[in-house]
Design a protein around this motif. Sequence first.
Motif, PDB file in Angstrom:
ATOM      1  N   ASN A  41       0.816  -1.340  -0.174  1.00  0.00           N
ATOM      2  CA  ASN A  41       0.131  -0.042  -0.130  1.00  0.00           C
ATOM      3  C   ASN A  41       0.545   1.206   0.345  1.00  0.00           C
ATOM      4  OD1 ASN A  41      -1.756   1.987   1.107  1.00  0.00           O
ATOM      5  ND2 ASN A  41      -2.876   0.909   1.786  1.00  0.00           N
ATOM      6  N   ALA A  42       0.900   2.235  -1.007  1.00  0.00           N
ATOM      7  CA  ALA A  42       1.872   3.008  -1.161  1.00  0.00           C
ATOM      8  C   ALA A  42       1.977   3.914   0.222  1.00  0.00           C
ATOM      9  CB  ALA A  42       1.326   4.325  -2.968  1.00  0.00           C
ATOM     10  N   LEU A  43       0.293   4.302   0.245  1.00  0.00           N
ATOM     11  CA  LEU A  43       0.640   5.404   1.973  1.00  0.00           C
ATOM     12  C   LEU A  43       0.766   4.967   3.296  1.00  0.00           C
ATOM     13  CD1 LEU A  43      -0.335   7.686   3.216  1.00  0.00           C
ATOM     14  CD2 LEU A  43      -2.736   6.420   3.308  1.00  0.00           C
ATOM     15  N   SER A  44       1.463   3.049   3.326  1.00  0.00           N
ATOM     16  CA  SER A  44       1.527   2.852   4.414  1.00  0.00           C
ATOM     17  C   SER A  44       3.315   2.636   4.079  1.00  0.00           C
ATOM     18  CB  SER A  44       1.722   1.073   4.269  1.00  0.00           C
ATOM     19  OG  SER A  44       1.819   0.103   5.184  1.00  0.00           O
ATOM     20  N   TYR A  46       5.066   4.772   2.414  1.00  0.00           N
ATOM     21  CA  TYR A  46       5.178   5.783   2.992  1.00  0.00           C
ATOM     22  C   TYR A  46       5.164   5.900   4.795  1.00  0.00           C
ATOM     23  CZ  TYR A  46       5.096  11.181   3.542  1.00  0.00           C
ATOM     24  OH  TYR A  46       5.649  12.658   4.187  1.00  0.00           O
ATOM     25  N   ARG A  47       4.314   5.925   4.997  1.00  0.00           N
ATOM     26  CA  ARG A  47       4.490   6.252   6.670  1.00  0.00           C
ATOM     27  C   ARG A  47       5.599   5.464   7.127  1.00  0.00           C
ATOM     28  NH1 ARG A  47      -2.334   5.431   7.542  1.00  0.00           N
ATOM     29  NH2 ARG A  47      -2.464   7.485   6.748  1.00  0.00           N
ATOM     30  N   GLU A  50       8.898   6.980   6.585  1.00  0.00           N
ATOM     31  CA  GLU A  50       8.964   8.501   7.692  1.00  0.00           C
ATOM     32  C   GLU A  50       9.129   8.057   8.958  1.00  0.00           C
ATOM     33  OE1 GLU A  50       8.569  12.056   7.452  1.00  0.00           O
ATOM     34  OE2 GLU A  50       9.018  10.902   4.960  1.00  0.00           O
TER      35      GLU A  50
END
Length: 93
Positions: A41-44, A46-47, A50
């Motif tokens: 998952n792209a958002l996962s 990214y998180r 970070e």
Amino acid sequence: MKIALFDSSGNFQDGFKSQLTKCLLKAYANTDIVGLKCDNNALSAYRSSEEIKSSDIVIIWNGSEIGCFWAKQICKTFNIPFCVVERGLFPQG
């Protein structure tokens, strides 16, 4: 100190993970340990990236999984020490 436990495959077994966490908390008092995983998952992702960038050290489960390559690259780019752990006959690098 912040330690990230990164699991790209979801195979970081709870029993082994809890033993490792206990050992780390004994060795490093006042440590924040964050569990991260890669789930396509792209958002996962990214998180997770970070969290990796804000960690003092990253422990990667099974370093030859496809999801581990970008995590290792982030560590190298931002000079964050990392190590790879695996349990099995033929540990991967």
